[in-house]
Scaffold this motif. Structure first.
Motif, PDB file in Angstrom:
ATOM      1  N   GLY A 256      50.314  36.678  55.876  1.00  0.00           N
ATOM      2  CA  GLY A 256      49.739  37.947  56.308  1.00  0.00           C
ATOM      3  C   GLY A 256      49.003  37.935  57.626  1.00  0.00           C
ATOM      4  O   GLY A 256      48.324  38.907  57.972  1.00  0.00           O
ATOM      5  N   ILE A 257      49.112  36.852  58.402  1.00  0.00           N
ATOM      6  CA  ILE A 257      48.374  36.758  59.667  1.00  0.00           C
ATOM      7  C   ILE A 257      49.106  37.527  60.761  1.00  0.00           C
ATOM      8  O   ILE A 257      50.323  37.421  60.916  1.00  0.00           O
ATOM      9  N   GLU A 288      57.738  20.373  65.714  1.00  0.00           N
ATOM     10  CA  GLU A 288      57.186  21.193  64.636  1.00  0.00           C
ATOM     11  C   GLU A 288      56.361  22.351  65.194  1.00  0.00           C
ATOM     12  O   GLU A 288      55.528  22.161  66.087  1.00  0.00           O
ATOM     13  N   ILE A 289      56.623  23.534  64.648  1.00  0.00           N
ATOM     14  CA  ILE A 289      55.850  24.730  64.992  1.00  0.00           C
ATOM     15  C   ILE A 289      55.107  25.163  63.737  1.00  0.00           C
ATOM     16  O   ILE A 289      55.716  25.373  62.690  1.00  0.00           O
ATOM     17  N   TYR A 290      53.792  25.296  63.817  1.00  0.00           N
ATOM     18  CA  TYR A 290      53.029  25.758  62.657  1.00  0.00           C
ATOM     19  C   TYR A 290      51.766  26.472  63.139  1.00  0.00           C
ATOM     20  O   TYR A 290      51.494  26.536  64.352  1.00  0.00           O
ATOM     21  N   ALA A 291      50.998  27.017  62.217  1.00  0.00           N
ATOM     22  CA  ALA A 291      49.808  27.786  62.590  1.00  0.00           C
ATOM     23  C   ALA A 291      48.668  27.513  61.626  1.00  0.00           C
ATOM     24  O   ALA A 291      48.876  27.153  60.464  1.00  0.00           O
ATOM     25  N   LEU A 292      47.458  27.703  62.126  1.00  0.00           N
ATOM     26  CA  LEU A 292      46.235  27.528  61.343  1.00  0.00           C
ATOM     27  C   LEU A 292      45.352  28.749  61.534  1.00  0.00           C
ATOM     28  O   LEU A 292      45.427  29.435  62.557  1.00  0.00           O
ATOM     29  N   ARG A 293      44.507  29.004  60.555  1.00  0.00           N
ATOM     30  CA  ARG A 293      43.548  30.105  60.641  1.00  0.00           C
ATOM     31  C   ARG A 293      42.159  29.558  60.394  1.00  0.00           C
ATOM     32  O   ARG A 293      41.906  28.874  59.406  1.00  0.00           O
ATOM     33  N   ASP A 294      41.215  29.836  61.317  1.00  0.00           N
ATOM     34  CA  ASP A 294      39.847  29.344  61.187  1.00  0.00           C
ATOM     35  C   ASP A 294      38.899  30.454  61.647  1.00  0.00           C
ATOM     36  O   ASP A 294      38.759  30.707  62.844  1.00  0.00           O
ATOM     37  N   GLY A 295      38.263  31.115  60.673  1.00  0.00           N
ATOM     38  CA  GLY A 295      37.374  32.222  61.021  1.00  0.00           C
ATOM     39  C   GLY A 295      38.167  33.355  61.660  1.00  0.00           C
ATOM     40  O   GLY A 295      39.110  33.883  61.079  1.00  0.00           O
ATOM     41  N   ASN A 296      37.770  33.729  62.880  1.00  0.00           N
ATOM     42  CA  ASN A 296      38.489  34.798  63.587  1.00  0.00           C
ATOM     43  C   ASN A 296      39.497  34.231  64.588  1.00  0.00           C
ATOM     44  O   ASN A 296      40.020  34.946  65.427  1.00  0.00           O
ATOM     45  N   ARG A 297      39.763  32.924  64.478  1.00  0.00           N
ATOM     46  CA  ARG A 297      40.693  32.260  65.406  1.00  0.00           C
ATOM     47  C   ARG A 297      42.010  31.940  64.713  1.00  0.00           C
ATOM     48  O   ARG A 297      42.040  31.435  63.601  1.00  0.00           O
ATOM     49  N   THR A 298      43.099  32.240  65.413  1.00  0.00           N
ATOM     50  CA  THR A 298      44.426  31.813  64.984  1.00  0.00           C
ATOM     51  C   THR A 298      44.921  30.777  65.982  1.00  0.00           C
ATOM     52  O   THR A 298      44.899  31.014  67.195  1.00  0.00           O
ATOM     53  N   GLY A 362      53.684  11.109  71.153  1.00  0.00           N
ATOM     54  CA  GLY A 362      53.930  12.537  71.192  1.00  0.00           C
ATOM     55  C   GLY A 362      52.756  13.353  71.698  1.00  0.00           C
ATOM     56  O   GLY A 362      51.677  12.830  71.984  1.00  0.00           O
ATOM     57  N   SER A 363      52.991  14.659  71.786  1.00  0.00           N
ATOM     58  CA  SER A 363      51.985  15.602  72.282  1.00  0.00           C
ATOM     59  C   SER A 363      51.920  16.812  71.363  1.00  0.00           C
ATOM     60  O   SER A 363      52.879  17.124  70.654  1.00  0.00           O
ATOM     61  N   GLU A 364      50.784  17.472  71.375  1.00  0.00           N
ATOM     62  CA  GLU A 364      50.632  18.699  70.603  1.00  0.00           C
ATOM     63  C   GLU A 364      49.862  19.705  71.445  1.00  0.00           C
ATOM     64  O   GLU A 364      48.760  19.418  71.922  1.00  0.00           O
ATOM     65  N   PHE A 365      50.468  20.874  71.649  1.00  0.00           N
ATOM     66  CA  PHE A 365      49.828  21.949  72.402  1.00  0.00           C
ATOM     67  C   PHE A 365      49.327  23.015  71.437  1.00  0.00           C
ATOM     68  O   PHE A 365      49.954  23.293  70.415  1.00  0.00           O
ATOM     69  N   PHE A 366      48.173  23.594  71.791  1.00  0.00           N
ATOM     70  CA  PHE A 366      47.521  24.574  70.934  1.00  0.00           C
ATOM     71  C   PHE A 366      47.308  25.878  71.690  1.00  0.00           C
ATOM     72  O   PHE A 366      46.751  25.882  72.787  1.00  0.00           O
ATOM     73  N   ILE A 367      47.746  26.971  71.093  1.00  0.00           N
ATOM     74  CA  ILE A 367      47.444  28.312  71.603  1.00  0.00           C
ATOM     75  C   ILE A 367      46.399  28.908  70.676  1.00  0.00           C
ATOM     76  O   ILE A 367      46.674  29.162  69.503  1.00  0.00           O
ATOM     77  N   ASP A 368      45.200  29.092  71.165  1.00  0.00           N
ATOM     78  CA  ASP A 368      44.119  29.668  70.365  1.00  0.00           C
ATOM     79  C   ASP A 368      43.929  31.129  70.742  1.00  0.00           C
ATOM     80  O   ASP A 368      43.644  31.453  71.901  1.00  0.00           O
ATOM     81  N   LEU A 369      44.082  32.008  69.760  1.00  0.00           N
ATOM     82  CA  LEU A 369      43.914  33.444  69.953  1.00  0.00           C
ATOM     83  C   LEU A 369      42.874  33.968  68.977  1.00  0.00           C
ATOM     84  O   LEU A 369      42.753  33.458  67.860  1.00  0.00           O
ATOM     85  N   PHE A 370      42.138  34.995  69.403  1.00  0.00           N
ATOM     86  CA  PHE A 370      41.070  35.547  68.568  1.00  0.00           C
ATOM     87  C   PHE A 370      41.383  36.973  68.154  1.00  0.00           C
ATOM     88  O   PHE A 370      42.091  37.703  68.853  1.00  0.00           O
ATOM     89  N   ASP A 371      40.837  37.362  67.022  1.00  0.00           N
ATOM     90  CA  ASP A 371      40.951  38.751  66.596  1.00  0.00           C
ATOM     91  C   ASP A 371      40.402  39.639  67.708  1.00  0.00           C
ATOM     92  O   ASP A 371      39.271  39.434  68.171  1.00  0.00           O
ATOM     93  N   HIS A 372      41.163  40.626  68.148  1.00  0.00           N
ATOM     94  CA  HIS A 372      40.759  41.419  69.302  1.00  0.00           C
ATOM     95  C   HIS A 372      39.498  42.226  69.056  1.00  0.00           C
ATOM     96  O   HIS A 372      38.818  42.615  69.988  1.00  0.00           O
TER      97      HIS A 372
END
Length: 379
Positions: A256-257, A288-298, A362-372
């Protein structure tokens, strides 16, 4: 024994020094009340001596220094802890007309007829600060010009390389020099075609950088279901992964994110990160593509098991025209602008692009987005 005339002469000399120096000299008692000021203090703060003497010295300070001043003296008298006594520091002063200004303050302790007093030496450093700021601005302009010159030189070189190849291929075709040589014309046309594509990519990337830096890149912000977005990213980049024999896989995505973003621009970021991961991964490996949710951050994660980014390259990874070399030295296509563009796009989404990497792991890149609705930045 010092003669009266000598004492009088010494006092006159001392008084003359105090009254003519450019620094302000203020004496206060142990309650923080002003006892004496010299003419320089009147000039610096805009008050007459009559307006200052008998008043708390905090009248010459804005908050938070005003609130803290009496506490400093009380703390010193009760504990002996010298937070400001005997220590020079840079603070802000408050003139009579309400203007604030930077000043250097040094406070020392003295005893007169058994009474504890404090002397404050204040120096208005407004002109020095203005000069320093002008120097910083001049240095910044010089740096900006140097960066611009280097960018133009690099762009000129990057544009010239494919153009030269296209021109050479067309000249050979025009001269009919390949007539009778089977397949040579097709090979030259393929060279021209590939370099035309590279030229178009480079021009589009330069235009994107220009739009980002001038804040003229348009965004169509909307709520996007994250699961569908990542599935689409994998579908759209599948053929690119196959080119390098790399498989993109979708891992865990919270139910539901939704993210608030421009779908086309954010897909541009995903394509860049996924293509980089594929290029720098060994054949028959996974990204691998995946996502995490932490507070108001995706957080969207793109993880590969490739060669990793050399440690010495980490600080420059988001610079323009930079690409890390791969350990197997495969020919890597690209303009060297993708990560710089991606970083700019993510930041204009009120987010942050970051990474971790270990050589040969290997490497891991992170896109951090916040609830607008939160209006926060990821720090």
């Amino acid at each position: 024994m010092t003669k009266p005339s000598a004492v009088s002469d010494l006092l006159n000399r001392t008084r003359a020094i105090v009254e003519t120096i450019v620094d302000g000299v203020i004496t206060i008692d142990q309650h923080g009340l002003i006892d004496t000021v010299n003419p320089a203090t009147e000039k610096i703060f805009g008050y007459s001596s009559e307006e200052m003497i008998g008043q708390n010295v905090s009248m010459l300070m804005p908050n938070p220094y005003r609130r803290e001043h009496d506490g400093y003296i009380h703390n010193y008298l009760s504990t002996g802890n010298k937070k400001i006594i005997g220590i020079g520091r840079e603070v802000r002063g408050l003139r009579k007309d309400g203007t604030l200004f930077p000043l250097e303050l040094a406070i020392s302790e003295m005893f007169i007829n058994g009474q504890r007093m404090f002397t404050g030496i204040v120096r208005d450093i407004s002109e020095r600060k203005e000069t320093e700021e002008k120097l910083r601005e001049a240095e910044h302009r010089v740096h900006e010009q140097r960066v611009k010159d280097e960018f133009i030189a690099t762009v000129s070189h990057e544009l010239r390389t494919p153009l030269t190849s296209i021109k050479a291929s067309l000249e050979i075709l025009k001269s009919n020099a390949c007539d009778g040589v089977e397949g040579q014309a097709d090979a030259l046309i393929e060279i021209a075609h590939k370099n035309s594509e590279r030229l178009l990519l480079l021009i589009n990337d330069i235009l994107d950088i220009s739009k980002i830096e001038s804040e003229k890149m348009g965004y169509r912000m909307t709520s996007i279901p994250l699961q569908e977005f990542l599935e689409s990213a994998i579908r759209d980049n599948k053929s690119y992964g196959e080119k390098y024999q790399v498989e993109f896989t979708l891992g865990e995505v919270p139910d539901g994110i939704e993210i608030y973003a421009d779908p086309d621009r954010m897909m541009q970021v995903m394509s860049n990160l996924m293509s980089n991961a594929a290029k720098f991964s060994p054949p028959k490996s996974k990204v691998e593509i995946y996502a995490l949710r932490d507070g108001n951050r995706t957080r969207i994660c793109i993880k590969d098991y490739g060669y990793g980014i050399p440690q010495e390259f980490h600080a420059r990874i988001f610079d323009k025209f930079t690409q890390a070399d791969s350990s197997d030295r495969r020919q890597m296509s690209g303009t060297g602008l993708g990560l710089n563009i991606s970083k700019g796009i993510v930041e204009q989404h009120n987010g942050k692009l970051s990474f971790t990497s270990h050589q040969d792991k290997g490497s891991e890149f992170f896109i951090d987005l916040f609830d607008h609705s939160q209006g926060e930045n990821y720090e």
